[in-house]
Design a protein around this motif. Structure first.
Motif, PDB file in Angstrom:
ATOM      1  N   SER A  25      32.472  36.333  53.181  1.00  0.00           N
ATOM      2  CA  SER A  25      32.483  37.628  53.890  1.00  0.00           C
ATOM      3  C   SER A  25      31.276  38.516  53.583  1.00  0.00           C
ATOM      4  N   TYR A  26      30.453  38.159  52.609  1.00  0.00           N
ATOM      5  CA  TYR A  26      29.232  38.944  52.362  1.00  0.00           C
ATOM      6  C   TYR A  26      28.089  38.526  53.283  1.00  0.00           C
ATOM      7  N   GLN A  27      28.335  37.520  54.151  1.00  0.00           N
ATOM      8  CA  GLN A  27      27.274  37.094  55.065  1.00  0.00           C
ATOM      9  C   GLN A  27      27.102  38.115  56.188  1.00  0.00           C
ATOM     10  N   ALA A  28      25.925  38.064  56.799  1.00  0.00           N
ATOM     11  CA  ALA A  28      25.615  39.014  57.872  1.00  0.00           C
ATOM     12  C   ALA A  28      26.491  38.742  59.098  1.00  0.00           C
ATOM     13  N   ARG A  29      26.620  39.768  59.905  1.00  0.00           N
ATOM     14  CA  ARG A  29      27.477  39.725  61.092  1.00  0.00           C
ATOM     15  C   ARG A  29      27.181  38.514  62.004  1.00  0.00           C
ATOM     16  N   ILE A  34      29.381  32.937  64.097  1.00  0.00           N
ATOM     17  CA  ILE A  34      29.336  31.504  64.462  1.00  0.00           C
ATOM     18  C   ILE A  34      30.161  30.638  63.490  1.00  0.00           C
ATOM     19  N   ALA A  35      30.788  31.279  62.488  1.00  0.00           N
ATOM     20  CA  ALA A  35      31.541  30.518  61.480  1.00  0.00           C
ATOM     21  C   ALA A  35      32.911  30.102  62.014  1.00  0.00           C
ATOM     22  N   ASP A  36      33.411  28.966  61.491  1.00  0.00           N
ATOM     23  CA  ASP A  36      34.784  28.545  61.813  1.00  0.00           C
ATOM     24  C   ASP A  36      35.767  29.282  60.931  1.00  0.00           C
ATOM     25  N   PHE A  37      35.298  29.651  59.752  1.00  0.00           N
ATOM     26  CA  PHE A  37      36.203  30.312  58.816  1.00  0.00           C
ATOM     27  C   PHE A  37      35.394  31.256  57.942  1.00  0.00           C
ATOM     28  N   THR A  38      35.887  32.476  57.799  1.00  0.00           N
ATOM     29  CA  THR A  38      35.231  33.468  56.937  1.00  0.00           C
ATOM     30  C   THR A  38      36.274  33.964  55.953  1.00  0.00           C
ATOM     31  N   GLY A  39      35.864  34.159  54.701  1.00  0.00           N
ATOM     32  CA  GLY A  39      36.840  34.674  53.741  1.00  0.00           C
ATOM     33  C   GLY A  39      36.221  34.903  52.389  1.00  0.00           C
ATOM     34  N   GLU A 235      29.996  44.550  48.143  1.00  0.00           N
ATOM     35  CA  GLU A 235      28.750  44.296  48.868  1.00  0.00           C
ATOM     36  C   GLU A 235      28.726  45.012  50.228  1.00  0.00           C
ATOM     37  N   LEU A 236      27.535  45.468  50.620  1.00  0.00           N
ATOM     38  CA  LEU A 236      27.377  46.302  51.818  1.00  0.00           C
ATOM     39  C   LEU A 236      27.982  45.692  53.092  1.00  0.00           C
ATOM     40  N   SER A 237      27.958  44.358  53.195  1.00  0.00           N
ATOM     41  CA  SER A 237      28.477  43.704  54.411  1.00  0.00           C
ATOM     42  C   SER A 237      29.924  44.065  54.697  1.00  0.00           C
ATOM     43  N   ILE A 238      30.694  44.299  53.635  1.00  0.00           N
ATOM     44  CA  ILE A 238      32.127  44.528  53.850  1.00  0.00           C
ATOM     45  C   ILE A 238      32.349  45.840  54.614  1.00  0.00           C
ATOM     46  N   ALA A 239      31.605  46.884  54.253  1.00  0.00           N
ATOM     47  CA  ALA A 239      31.736  48.144  55.002  1.00  0.00           C
ATOM     48  C   ALA A 239      31.310  47.919  56.462  1.00  0.00           C
ATOM     49  N   GLU A 240      30.276  47.097  56.653  1.00  0.00           N
ATOM     50  CA  GLU A 240      29.793  46.846  58.017  1.00  0.00           C
ATOM     51  C   GLU A 240      30.834  46.067  58.832  1.00  0.00           C
ATOM     52  N   HIS A 241      31.382  44.972  58.246  1.00  0.00           N
ATOM     53  CA  HIS A 241      32.395  44.188  58.980  1.00  0.00           C
ATOM     54  C   HIS A 241      33.599  45.066  59.310  1.00  0.00           C
ATOM     55  N   PRO A 247      36.954  50.408  64.633  1.00  0.00           N
ATOM     56  CA  PRO A 247      36.028  51.454  65.083  1.00  0.00           C
ATOM     57  C   PRO A 247      36.603  52.870  64.971  1.00  0.00           C
ATOM     58  N   GLY A 248      37.926  52.978  64.872  1.00  0.00           N
ATOM     59  CA  GLY A 248      38.554  54.312  64.774  1.00  0.00           C
ATOM     60  C   GLY A 248      38.504  54.890  63.361  1.00  0.00           C
ATOM     61  N   LYS A 249      38.120  54.077  62.372  1.00  0.00           N
ATOM     62  CA  LYS A 249      38.058  54.554  60.986  1.00  0.00           C
ATOM     63  C   LYS A 249      36.596  54.656  60.548  1.00  0.00           C
ATOM     64  N   GLN A 250      36.363  55.319  59.416  1.00  0.00           N
ATOM     65  CA  GLN A 250      34.996  55.460  58.894  1.00  0.00           C
ATOM     66  C   GLN A 250      34.873  54.747  57.557  1.00  0.00           C
TER      67      GLN A 250
END
Ligand code: 13P
Ligand code: SF4
Length: 305
Positions: A25-29, A34-39, A235-241, A247-250
């Motif tokens: 889950s720290y990978q970029a968007r 394109i992943a089959d599984f993220t976690g 890691e920053l990616s988690i806030a981005e994901h 989208p309704g939360k910050q």
């Protein structure tokens, strides 16, 4: 090629080759898409052991690809970017742990999954951030030597006062860099936000957080929580994901320092190169390493189920 064209080619090739793309889950968007599984690291290793695929491409760091290989030794495991390592995983070697074990022979050696396959061969039980407390509680022995992350080990020790937990001075340089001043400043700027932190953060951050958990634990807490705002201590990616998912939360990163350069080494072109045989690295481990390291992971799975 545009991002969309590279993604389309990756999707075509992975279908043609019947290869399962795993993304931490720290990978970029654009990689998660394109992943089959993220976690998180635990979910990736369990998923890899259960899926019928013959081949895996890991978008993450080396110890994660090694864990997949240990659990599925007959299958082909590629690491998308061979330079992507986790500095914490390489902080301690077998010789050091064997010397410490000789000093504390009655201790069970608990290894965070962020360790090399080689180091796992001399440890007794593996844990991940999502399972560490549960698994350490289930270990019969009350004396535990927890390596390499002293912050995660300290968190476990506080949850389990009945255990004696010895720690060594290792840890994640990214999470450990965040300080309490940053957390206080973020709380001041966002007084209604809940602070969610990874246990690789230092004990003062963990004590000041509203929730402590693994990357997937943090994501679940943020998605299901009633608060509208969250300060994300991993890691920053988690806030981005999370911002894409809700989208309704910050979502605000706890610190700009929370960027793991190792996790960000893997790019979409790396994934394409690995699928076309022009890049990536096939993980090879000798049978003895696989056999000994697997004992440690099997013990984790047995204690966690
Ligand atoms: P998780 O076990 O939460 O996926 O964490 C892995 C990691 O590298 C954290 O920094
Ligand atoms: Fe390793 Fe820390 Fe990066 Fe996780 S965030 S991969 S523990 S360096």
């Amino acid at each position: 090629m545009t991002i969309a064209q590279i993604q389309a080619e990756i999707l075509r090739l992975k279908k043609e080759q019947n290869i399962c793309i795993l993304a931490h889950s720290y990978q970029a968007r654009e990689i998660v898409e394109i992943a089959d599984f993220t976690g998180d690291s635990y979910a990736l290793s369990v998923h890899a052991s259960k899926t019928p695929h013959y081949a895996f491409l890991m978008c993450g760091v080396r110890f994660m690809a090694e864990t997949v290989k240990i659990l599925s030794p007959k299958k082909k495991v590629l690491l998308a970017n061979p330079a992507a390592g986790c500095p914490m995983a390489e902080q301690m070697d077998k010789e050091l742990i064997q010397a410490v074990k000789a000093q504390y022979p009655d201790y069970t050696v608990v290894a965070y999954i962020n360790t090399t396959a080689d180091l796992k061969t001399v440890c007794d039980v593996c844990v991940t951030s999502s399972s560490a407390v549960q698994i350490c509680r289930a270990i019969e022995n009350d004396k535990l030597l927890f390596i390499p992350d002293c912050n995660l080990g300290d968190y476990v020790a506080r949850q389990l006062p009945e255990k004696t937990v010895k720690l060594l001075q290792g840890g994640c340089p990214i999470h450990a860099a965040v300080n309490l001043g940053e957390l206080k400043a973020m709380r001041f700027s966002h007084p209604h936000a809940a602070v969610l932190a990874h246990p690789e953060c230092t004990p003062d951050i963990v004590a000041a957080a509203d929730y402590v958990g693994s990357t997937s634990g943090i994501m679940e807490r943020a998605i299901s929580g009633s608060e509208n705002e969250y300060i994300i201590g991993t890691e920053l990616s988690i806030a981005e994901h999370l911002q894409y998912n809700c989208p309704g939360k910050q979502f605000y990163p706890l610190s700009k320092k929370l960027l793991c350069p190792n996790m960000k080494l893997t790019t979409l072109p790396d994934v394409l190169k690995a699928l076309t045989g022009r890049g990536g690295e096939e993980i090879t481990l000798d049978d003895d390493t696989i056999h000994s390291a697997r004992r440690c992971i099997d013990a984790m799975i047995a204690l966690g189920s």
